[in-house]
Scaffold this motif. Structure first.
Motif, PDB file in Angstrom:
ATOM      1  N   ARG A 124       1.214  -1.314  -0.294  1.00  0.00           N
ATOM      2  CA  ARG A 124       0.271   0.265  -0.151  1.00  0.00           C
ATOM      3  C   ARG A 124       0.708   1.066  -0.109  1.00  0.00           C
ATOM      4  O   ARG A 124       2.125   1.025   0.634  1.00  0.00           O
ATOM      5  CB  ARG A 124      -1.068   0.060   1.120  1.00  0.00           C
ATOM      6  CG  ARG A 124      -2.063  -0.873   1.842  1.00  0.00           C
ATOM      7  CD  ARG A 124      -3.007  -1.295   1.920  1.00  0.00           C
ATOM      8  NE  ARG A 124      -3.725  -1.840   2.673  1.00  0.00           N
ATOM      9  CZ  ARG A 124      -3.529  -3.398   2.729  1.00  0.00           C
ATOM     10  NH1 ARG A 124      -2.872  -3.822   2.872  1.00  0.00           N
ATOM     11  NH2 ARG A 124      -5.092  -4.206   2.062  1.00  0.00           N
ATOM     12  N   ALA A 125       0.320   2.661  -0.682  1.00  0.00           N
ATOM     13  CA  ALA A 125       0.929   3.739  -0.278  1.00  0.00           C
ATOM     14  C   ALA A 125       0.241   4.796  -0.896  1.00  0.00           C
ATOM     15  O   ALA A 125      -0.444   4.384  -1.128  1.00  0.00           O
ATOM     16  CB  ALA A 125       2.335   3.719  -1.704  1.00  0.00           C
ATOM     17  N   THR A 126       0.323   5.947   0.130  1.00  0.00           N
ATOM     18  CA  THR A 126      -0.589   6.855  -0.751  1.00  0.00           C
ATOM     19  C   THR A 126      -0.228   7.761  -1.231  1.00  0.00           C
ATOM     20  O   THR A 126       0.546   7.686  -2.188  1.00  0.00           O
ATOM     21  CB  THR A 126      -0.365   7.432   1.009  1.00  0.00           C
ATOM     22  OG1 THR A 126      -1.012   9.631   0.708  1.00  0.00           O
ATOM     23  CG2 THR A 126       1.490   8.848   1.233  1.00  0.00           C
ATOM     24  N   ARG A 150       4.345  13.700   0.125  1.00  0.00           N
ATOM     25  CA  ARG A 150       5.018  14.336   1.346  1.00  0.00           C
ATOM     26  C   ARG A 150       6.015  15.794   2.081  1.00  0.00           C
ATOM     27  O   ARG A 150       6.759  15.406   0.882  1.00  0.00           O
ATOM     28  CB  ARG A 150       5.635  13.371   2.541  1.00  0.00           C
ATOM     29  CG  ARG A 150       4.877  12.251   3.055  1.00  0.00           C
ATOM     30  CD  ARG A 150       5.180  11.264   3.422  1.00  0.00           C
ATOM     31  NE  ARG A 150       6.050  10.009   3.118  1.00  0.00           N
ATOM     32  CZ  ARG A 150       6.294   9.611   2.281  1.00  0.00           C
ATOM     33  NH1 ARG A 150       4.724   8.467   2.499  1.00  0.00           N
ATOM     34  NH2 ARG A 150       7.146   8.484   1.646  1.00  0.00           N
ATOM     35  N   LEU A 195      15.371  15.277   2.117  1.00  0.00           N
ATOM     36  CA  LEU A 195      15.279  13.251   1.797  1.00  0.00           C
ATOM     37  C   LEU A 195      14.360  12.877   2.872  1.00  0.00           C
ATOM     38  O   LEU A 195      13.839  11.524   2.758  1.00  0.00           O
ATOM     39  CB  LEU A 195      16.361  12.420   1.409  1.00  0.00           C
ATOM     40  CG  LEU A 195      17.000  13.249   0.023  1.00  0.00           C
ATOM     41  CD1 LEU A 195      18.398  12.631  -0.578  1.00  0.00           C
ATOM     42  CD2 LEU A 195      16.298  12.772  -1.361  1.00  0.00           C
ATOM     43  N   ARG A 235      10.343  11.598   2.008  1.00  0.00           N
ATOM     44  CA  ARG A 235      10.507  10.850   1.135  1.00  0.00           C
ATOM     45  C   ARG A 235      10.932   9.468   1.797  1.00  0.00           C
ATOM     46  O   ARG A 235      10.163   8.329   0.173  1.00  0.00           O
ATOM     47  CB  ARG A 235      11.221  11.529   0.043  1.00  0.00           C
ATOM     48  CG  ARG A 235      10.667  13.043  -0.800  1.00  0.00           C
ATOM     49  CD  ARG A 235      11.753  13.106  -1.752  1.00  0.00           C
ATOM     50  NE  ARG A 235      11.134  14.812  -1.798  1.00  0.00           N
ATOM     51  CZ  ARG A 235      12.190  15.367  -2.933  1.00  0.00           C
ATOM     52  NH1 ARG A 235      12.731  13.794  -2.947  1.00  0.00           N
ATOM     53  NH2 ARG A 235      11.914  16.157  -2.507  1.00  0.00           N
ATOM     54  N   ARG A 285      10.328   5.795   2.478  1.00  0.00           N
ATOM     55  CA  ARG A 285       9.195   5.100   3.159  1.00  0.00           C
ATOM     56  C   ARG A 285       8.351   5.016   4.174  1.00  0.00           C
ATOM     57  O   ARG A 285       9.285   4.503   5.249  1.00  0.00           O
ATOM     58  CB  ARG A 285       9.700   3.435   1.773  1.00  0.00           C
ATOM     59  CG  ARG A 285       9.408   2.585   2.510  1.00  0.00           C
ATOM     60  CD  ARG A 285       9.069   0.838   2.111  1.00  0.00           C
ATOM     61  NE  ARG A 285       9.522   0.035   2.831  1.00  0.00           N
ATOM     62  CZ  ARG A 285       9.411  -0.618   3.740  1.00  0.00           C
ATOM     63  NH1 ARG A 285       7.751  -0.492   4.255  1.00  0.00           N
ATOM     64  NH2 ARG A 285       9.916  -1.031   4.887  1.00  0.00           N
ATOM     65  N   PRO A 286       7.495   4.411   4.556  1.00  0.00           N
ATOM     66  CA  PRO A 286       6.889   4.507   5.429  1.00  0.00           C
ATOM     67  C   PRO A 286       7.535   3.151   6.301  1.00  0.00           C
ATOM     68  O   PRO A 286       7.098   2.032   5.189  1.00  0.00           O
ATOM     69  CB  PRO A 286       5.779   4.516   5.285  1.00  0.00           C
ATOM     70  CG  PRO A 286       5.180   4.740   4.106  1.00  0.00           C
ATOM     71  CD  PRO A 286       6.480   4.338   3.358  1.00  0.00           C
TER      72      PRO A 286
END
Lengths: 285, 131
Positions: free
Chosen positions: A131-133, A137, A196, A199, A201-202
């Motif tokens: 999953r990704a938003t 950001r 950076l 950006r 990745r969560p």
């Protein structure tokens, strides 16, 4: 300044690095696996339980923390001049000893981290569903304008001060300009790293702490961006005015690092019902 | 607003990204001018190669759905929803044409095909009405 001020600053750093941070980090072992693939975690409960119950990393860190504090205390109490001692002042011995102990410990920590991440990549495959938003950001989402303006202004003023002092002839020479190049490079490096960071990745901490984690991360980068300013001011003082602010400057730098660590330790989970939190209950079910 | 990709799906990952962004635009969730994450951010979040996301963005750009404005970022175009509708219509039209050609090839008459379509539409309507 009393030698105990130095000792307290270094002892706080030792406690933060070798007691509190490992303890906070250890509780995220299982969420890290769940972050890669929750199904793998559910299918390998025995491995997960063993990892969760393992204390050797925590204990190694604690032992190193105890050794570090004992060594610093021995120097502060004049029980030894320290392995790097000799004719140096006591505050300098403490400073060097703390740096060496921290470096050795950090190297061992890095080795542990490399082993852990290699294990994770080798044995826990990435989940098939990802999953990704779709919301971008940016730094401004995580750091308020006054903070950003303050940091940029300080950095620019600091670098301008170098140029002005050099042009006015208060300081100069190859040493001065190479020091200027060093602080400029550090300022640019930290600025790029801070830019950076949004950006990234969560990962599992983002799921545990929500947006607070990225906010804290930005504050930490903000604090790190102060380090070239502090180091630069020390160097200017030394080159232009003949000061020797090594002791105060170094204590300030260590305090900035301590503040950064405290910022991370101050994070509290925002979603106790998040999947990461239910990992242990799932395992014990 | 999230997108989900399934790496084991027969549909290529970049097409899943394209489809989902188009769907969000068609549904009005992504408004004209809305910023999209950078290729780096989206690739990182989805743990994919950057080229995969770049390919999806390139396709969306070629279709006139999104606009990449250099360092400013990537945005949904003003007429993106119309473009998405047009793309969907032309794709549907192509699919129907292929299907009709195939059915004619099977030897079915125009009336039989019309009946089949009407039946299929009736079934679809029944399914839609079921909560």
């Amino acid at each position: 300044m009393s030698i105990w001020v130095d000792f307290l600053v270094y002892a706080l750093q030792v406690l933060l690095f070798w007691v509190f941070l490992p303890r906070q980090g250890h509780q995220f072992t299982l969420p890290m696996i769940a972050d890669r693939d929750p199904e793998w975690l559910a299918a390998h409960r025995d491995v997960a339980a063993r990892l969760d119950g393992s204390r050797w990393f925590l204990n190694t860190c604690r032992v190193w923390g105890a050794v570090s504090i004992a060594a610093l205390l021995a120097v502060a109490l004049d029980l030894t001049t320290g392995p790097l001692g000799g004719a140096a002042a006591k505050w300098e011995v403490l400073k060097d000893l703390n740096s060496v102990l921290l470096m050795i410990g950090s190297l061992v920590w890095c080795v542990f981290a490399v082993i852990w991440f290699r294990w994770l990549r080798t044995y826990v495959p990435l989940a098939n569903t990802r999953r990704a938003t779709l919301t971008p950001r940016v730094v401004s989402d995580y750091l308020s304008r006054p903070w950003r303006v303050a940091i940029e202004t300080l950095t620019v003023l600091h670098l301008c001060a170098w140029v002005v002092i050099g042009v006015l002839g208060w300081a100069g020479g190859a040493d001065y300009w190479s020091a200027f190049a060093f602080v400029t490079a550090m300022s640019v490096l930290f600025k790029v790293a801070a830019a950076l960071a949004p950006r990234r990745r969560p990962g599992y901490p983002d799921r545990l702490f929500g947006d607070n984690y990225r906010r804290a991360e930005q504050r930490v980068w903000c604090l790190f961006r102060l380090t070239p300013v502090i180091a630069g001011c020390m160097m200017i003082g030394e080159h232009a005015f003949g000061f020797d602010p090594d002791r105060v400057g170094h204590l300030l730098l260590v305090s900035v690092v301590n503040l950064a660590m405290l910022t991370l330790l101050g994070l509290r989970p925002v979603a106790p019902s998040a999947p990461s939190f239910s990992v242990r209950s799932q395992l014990s079910a | 607003m999230e997108i989900t990709v399934l790496t084991t799906s027969p549909e290529p990952v970049y097409e899943q990204i394209v489809r989902q962004i188009q769907d969000r635009i068609a549904a009005g969730e992504l408004k004209p001018g809305a910023p999209l994450p950078t290729v780096r951010q989206l690739a990182g979040d989805l743990q994919l190669n950057r080229n995969t996301v770049a390919r999806a963005y390139k396709q969306l750009e070629d279709r006139g759905v999104i606009l990449t404005a250099g360092r400013k970022g990537t945005f949904v175009r003003d007429n993106a929803s119309h473009e998405v509708e047009r793309i969907k219509s032309s794709r549907a039209e192509r699919s129907v044409r292929h299907l009709v050609a195939a059915l004619l090839g099977e030897g079915l008459s125009r009336a039989e095909i019309e009946t089949l379509f009407n039946d299929a539409l009736r079934v679809a309507r029944v399914k839609e009405s079921v909560p």
